[in-house]
Design an enzyme around this catalytic site. Structure first.
Site, short mmCIF file in Angstrom:
data_model
loop_
_atom_site.label_atom_id
_atom_site.label_comp_id
_atom_site.label_asym_id
_atom_site.label_seq_id
_atom_site.Cartn_x
_atom_site.Cartn_y
_atom_site.Cartn_z
NE ARG A 1 13.54 24.48 -8.54
CZ ARG A 1 12.24 24.72 -8.57
NH1 ARG A 1 11.45 24.18 -7.69
NH2 ARG A 1 11.72 25.50 -9.48
NE ARG B 1 12.96 28.41 -8.26
CZ ARG B 1 12.05 28.40 -9.22
NH1 ARG B 1 10.84 28.85 -8.98
NH2 ARG B 1 12.34 27.95 -10.43
CD GLU C 1 17.23 23.57 -9.99
OE1 GLU C 1 16.06 23.75 -9.58
OE2 GLU C 1 17.54 23.67 -11.19
CB CYS D 1 11.71 20.61 -13.19
SG CYS D 1 10.80 22.07 -13.74
#
Length: 179
Positions: free
Chosen positions: A159, A157, A114, A75
């Site tokens: 995502r 969080r 993801e 990421c």
């Protein structure tokens, strides 16, 4: 009922594997290029077939077939706290495309990708759309930005999740209702 078999790309220490196993899947192969992550993974999952591999230097024959491919590709290129180079990051920017190539060539029944919310921001949305369009040639693709705290994770969080089901299976993944 037979468990669906999973290949875990960019497995890290196994956080994704925890959820996959809890959902009733069986991880049959996992890899990451970080030897410390793999050491942790092997500690957490001593019976899994896990390896130190660099996704930039593997062939289609190096990765076995499984029912589902999962991957939280790195990421850092898409994170607002990183350099924000996106797909132009020389070390990791192409790894989303690498896993998508494996998915289209190997044709698992389904996949789950993801990444950070930054993958869907103005700077990176064209890259995300390239991935989705590429995968859509073979898969019915669903995606969304999910705040994991709305699904029981004890932290905010956000995502991006991209989920696909092979078109010949005539199914479409739908995200579950928030808990």
């Amino acid at each position: 009922m037979k468990k669906l078999r999973v290949i875990d790309f960019f497995c890290g220490a196994g956080i994704g594997a925890v959820g996959i196993e809890m959902a009733g899947f069986e991880t049959v192969f996992a890899f990451d290029n970080n030897k410390h992550a793999i050491k942790s993974y092997q500690h957490n999952f001593p019976n899994h077939n896990s390896h130190i591999l660099d996704a930039n230097n593997i062939s289609y024959n190096d990765i076995p077939y499984a029912d589902v491919y999962i991957g939280g590709f790195p990421c850092q290129p898409f994170s607002i706290s990183g350099k924000n180079l996106g797909e132009n990051d020389p070390d990791k920017g192409n790894l989303g495309k690498v896993i998508c190539d494996f998915i289209v060539v190997k044709k698992p029944k389904a996949f789950i990708l993801e990444n950070v919310k930054g993958l869907s921001n103005k700077r990176n949305i064209s890259f995300m759309n390239v991935l989705i369009n590429f995968l859509s040639t073979e898969y019915t693709v669903t995606y969304d930005v999910i705040d994991c705290s709305e699904y029981g994770v004890p932290q905010k969080r956000e995502r991006v999740f991209i989920v696909g089901v092979r078109k010949d299976l005539r199914k479409k993944f739908e995200f579950p209702e928030k808990s």
